[in-house]
Design a protein around this motif. Structure first.
Motif: not given
Length: 687
Positions: A68-85
Motif C-alpha cells: 500500500d505504501i509502495q502504491y502511494l509513491l506514485h500518487e499525484p497528490l504528493l506533489n500538491k502537498f509539497r507545493e502547498h508546503k
C-alpha cells in the motif's frame, strides 16, 4: 551450502511497514500522510505476530502493508502537498517581514487546489460500487449539514453539505426511492432503494449542537472533503438517469427564508432528435395559476366527499398503477412450519400512491423537514405549514378547505384553560372570517393525526387507522422496520396467545395467585407484629376474665364428638372429587376408571352422584402437568437421538441448545412482562 538469510528481510517482516518508516519513505508530514491515506482508502493493519514483524519488540506500533505504501509513491497528490508546503513557507516569511499584501497575494494565487476526481474513479470503477459505499457518506454529510459554524467547521463547508444533501433528497422524491424510516434516539434513519442497492443513512435531530473539545475535526473534515466529491458525482449520475438537469436551479432568496427543499427547482432535460426538440419536466415543481386553481378545486371536492369515497378513490388509483406496471410477486409459505421467505420491497408506483390523494398541513410544533421529505417521497405534492416554519409551503392558511390531514403534536386541552389568542380578521366580501387554529377549533372533514402516523404508514406500506394516532391518544409502539422476529423469539406485534408455550399462561396465573397469597400472609404477619407492639399480647384467656359460655370448650362431651364425626364424614364426601397425592401420579385413564367406579358404588347404594366441579387452580395444574410431561418426553427423545451422534456433533448440538435456551428465557421474560402490563391496564380500565 545455502545462503543464510538475514533476519527481518522476508516473510511478515517484509510485508508490513511501520507508520514512521512510511512517512519517511513518502517524505511528507504526518497530517498529510493521514489525509492521503483517507483519500486513498488505506488503513492500518494488524499483523498476526507482532514480534516477528517488529523484530522482537512488543511496543505499541501502527503497521501498514508495504504494498500500500509502495502504491502511494506514485500518487499525484504528493506533489500538491509539497507545493502547498513550499507556498506556506513563503507566506510565513512574508508575514514575518510584515508584507501582508504579498502574503494575501500568495495565498490567493499560488495555493494549489486539490481535486479528488481521479481518486473517485480509482476507488469506484463502477457506479454500483459508489452506491454501496454511500451509507457513511450520507450520514457524515447530513451530520455536518446540521452543525453550527465554528473555527473548526467553516460556514462554506456546511453550506456545501446542505446543498448536496437537499439535491439527493430531491432525487429520492422524484424517483420515489424511499422505502422505510425509523425514529430512534440517535436520529432518523432512512432507507432508499436505488438501482437495486439499499442505502441506509442517519439524519440527526435539529437540536442545538454542542461540539466537545475532544473531537478531531481535522480528521472528520478530511472525510467530508472526500464525501462531498463522491456525492457530487453520484448526484450528477442519478439526475441524468431520470432525465433531470443537474445542478438544479437554486433560489438563494428562498433559501435565506428557510425554503430548503423549496429553494431548488427541478427541471427536465431537453431531448433532441434530429431537427425536433422537446422539453419534458419529469417532476415539475412550478405550475401555472390556472392549473393551480383547477388543482385546488379538485382537492376541495375530494375533501367534501366521505371517507369511504376517499378510500375508494385511493384504491382505484393503486389498481390503475398496478395495471400499468408489473406487480411484484409475494412469496407465501407452503406449510405452517415452513421457512418464511423475505418479501420483496414495494414498487415505486405503490410508494407514489400512498399519500398522493391527500393535502397535509404541518403545525408549527412538528418537525417540518423530515415530514416534508417523507410525505413528498410517498406521493404527496401538496404540503403546507405555518409561515413561521419557512418558505416554500403549498399553503400557510390553516383554515384552507383543501387540507385533508393536519399533523399536530400537542395534547388536547380544555378550551377554558387556553387564553384567547389575537387572530387578525380578514374582510371577505364584507364578512369577517376568522382562521381556525388547533387546539382551540377544528375544521370539519379534516383528519388530525400525530407525526408517528406518517412513519408507521410508510413502514407498513398502507394507510393505518387515524383514530389510533389522534391528538392526545396513547400511541402504538414504534418498532424498527429492519428487526424481524425469528422463530422462537418474542414478537411484540403478535398477540400473546399465538406465541405462548403450552401451559405458560396457566403457570403465570398460578404465580400471580401465589404472589397474592404471600402478600396477604405478609400483611397478616405485619398486623400481628403491630398488634404485639400495641400491647395485644397482654390480652390472654384467663378464668377470671372470661364469662360463662364465652370461648369455653368442654372436653369429653358425647354430643360434641358425634357432631365432629359427622363433620368429618361430610368434609370427606365434599373433597372426594379432588385428586390426592397418590392419585396425582397415576395416568388420566386410571383416574377416569376410579371416578367411574365411585359413581357405580354410589348408584348401587341409592345415593345421588353430583358431578365434580374442579376449580380453576386445579384445571391450571392439570394443563401444566400435561405440558411438562410433553416437554419431558420431547427432551428424552432428543437425548436418545443425541446418543447416536459423534462427540464433535454432540458438542455442536450442546452449543446450539445453549443459545436456544438463552433465547427462550429472554422471550419468556418479555412475555411475562407484557402480560403484567396488560393485566394492569385491564384492571385500570375496569376501575
Amino acid at each position: 551450502m545455502g545462503r543464510i538469510k538475514k533476519k527481518g528481510t522476508s516473510g511478515a517482516a517484509k510485508n508490513y511497514i511501520t507508520r514512521t518508516r512510511a512517512v519517511k519513505k513518502l517524505q511528507i508530514s504526518l497530517p498529510d500522510f493521514r489525509r492521503l491515506c483517507i483519500f486513498k482508502g488505506i488503513y492500518p493493519r494488524e499483523p498476526r505476530n507482532k514480534k516477528k514483524v517488529s523484530k522482537g519488540s512488543t511496543a505499541a506500533t501502527t503497521f501498514y502493508y508495504t504494498k500500500d505504501i509502495q502504491y502511494l509513491l506514485h500518487e499525484p497528490l504528493l506533489n500538491k502537498f509539497r507545493e502547498h508546503k513550499a507556498v506556506a513557507k513563503k507566506i510565513g516569511r512574508a508575514l514575518g517581514r510584515g508584507e501582508v499584501g504579498d502574503a494575501k497575494r500568495l495565498e490567493k494565487t499560488h495555493i494549489p487546489k486539490v481535486k479528488l476526481d481521479h481518486i473517485i474513479k480509482e476507488r469506484y470503477p463502477t457506479f454500483i460500487d459508489a452506491l454501496r459505499d454511500l451509507d457513511d457518506a450520507l450520514s457524515m454529510l447530513f451530520l455536518f449539514a446540521n452543525l453550527p459554524s465554528s473555527e473548526y467547521v467553516p460556514a462554506k463547508t456546511i453550506a456545501l453539505c446542505q446543498r448536496l444533501c437537499l439535491e439527493f433528497e430531491h432525487y429520492v422524491i422524484a424517483s420515489h426511492a424511499l422505502r422505510k424510516s425509523f425514529l430512534s434516539i440517535k436520529g432518523i434513519y432512512y432507507q432508499a432503494t436505488i438501482q437495486g442497492q439499499d442505502i441506509l443513512w442517519l439524519v440527526p435531530y435539529r437540536f442545538v449542537q454542542r461540539t466537545g473539545g475532544d473531537i478531531d475535526f481535522r480528521i472528520m473534515g478530511t472525510f467530508v472533503e472526500f464525501y462531498t466529491t463522491l456525492l457530487g458525482f453520484v448526484n450528477f449520475r442519478l439526475y441524468a438517469s431520470v432525465g433531470l438537469v443537474y445542478p438544479p436551479k437554486f433560489d438563494a432568496k428562498s433559501d435565506e427564508q428557510g425554503g430548503e427543499l423549496g429553494a431548488f427547482q427541478i427541471e427536465g432535460r431537453r431531448i433532441t432528435q434530429g431537427d425536433e426538440s422537446s422539453a419534458e419536466d419529469i417532476e415539475p415543481q412550478a405550475i401555472t395559476s390556472a392549473e393551480a386553481q383547477a388543482e385546488v378545486e379538485k382537492i376541495v371536492a375530494l375533501a367534501a366527499s366521505t371517507e369511504q369515497e376517499q378510500q375508494e378513490t385511493l384504491a382505484d388509483a393503486v389498481r390503475t398503477e398496478d395495471s400499468n406496471n408489473d406487480s411484484i410477486d409475494t412469496f407465501e409459505p407452503t406449510a405452517a412450519d415452513a421457512d418464511v421467505l423475505p418479501q420483496p420491497e414495494a414498487s415505486s408506483a405503490e410508494a407514489a400512491a400512498l399519500f398522493a390523494p391527500f393535502t397535509f398541513y404541518l403545525s408549527r410544533e412538528t418537525p417540518r423537514a423530515p415530514l416534508e421529505f417523507i410525505l413528498k417521497a410517498f406521493g404527496s405534492k401538496r404540503v403546507g405549514w405555518d409561515g413561521s416554519l419557512g418558505d416554500g409551503a403549498f399553503t400557510t392558511d390553516e383554515s384552507n378547505p383543501a387540507i385533508t390531514h393536519q399533523i399536530v403534536d400537542r395534547p388536547v386541552v380544555a378550551n377554558g384553560s387556553l387564553p384567547e389568542p389575537y387572530v387578525p380578521e380578514t374582510d371577505n366580501g364584507g364578512a369577517t372570517v376568522t382562521k381556525a387554529q388547533w387546539p382551540r377549533s377544528t375544521m370539519p372533514g379534516r383528519t388530525y393525526v400525530q407525526p408517528q402516523w406518517v412513519w408507521d404508514c410508510v413502514n407498513q406500506g398502507k394507510l393505518l387507522r387515524p383514530d389510533l394516532y389522534a391528538p392526545g391518544a396513547e400511541l402504538p409502539p414504534h418498532l424498527s422496520p429492519w428487526v424481524k422476529a425469528k422463530k422462537g423469539e418474542y414478537d411484540p406485534t403478535i398477540p400473546l396467545e399465538q406465541q405462548e408455550l403450552e401451559g405458560e399462561a396457566e403457570a403465570f396465573e398460578d404465580e400471580e395467585d401465589e404472589a397474592d397469597d404471600d402478600e396477604e400472609m405478609n400483611e397478616a404477619e405485619q398486623l400481628i407484629t403491630n398488634g404485639k407492639k400495641n400491647g395485644l399480647e397482654a390480652i390472654i384467656d384467663r378464668e377470671d376474665s372470661v364469662e360463662v359460655g364465652e370461648g369455653m370448650d368442654v372436653g369429653g362431651s358425647e354430643s360434641d364428638s358425634d357432631e365432629a364425626d359427622e363433620d368429618e364424614v361430610t368434609s370427606a364426601r365434599d373433597f372426594e372429587g379432588f385428586e390426592s397425592d397418590a392419585e396425582s401420579d397415576v395416568s388420566d385413564g386410571e383416574l377416569a376408571r376410579r371416578q367411574h367406579q365411585r359413581e357405580l358404588e354410589a348408584e348401587a347404594a341409592g345415593e345421588s352422584v353430583e358431578p365434580v366441579v374442579k376449580s380453576q387452580k386445579v384445571k391450571n395444574a392439570e394443563i401444566r402437568k400435561k405440558a411438562d410431561k410433553k416437554r419431558k418426553d420431547e427432551a428424552e427423545e432428543k437425548e436418545r437421538q443425541k446418543m447416536m451422534l459423534s462427540r464433535r456433533k454432540r458438542k455442536l448440538m450442546k452449543r446450539i441448545e445453549y443459545g436456544e435456551d438463552k433465547r427462550d428465557k429472554e422471550a419468556e421474560g418479555l412475555r411475562k412482562k407484557r402480560r403484567k402490563l396488560e393485566k394492569a391496564k385491564t384492571a385500570a380500565d375496569a376501575a
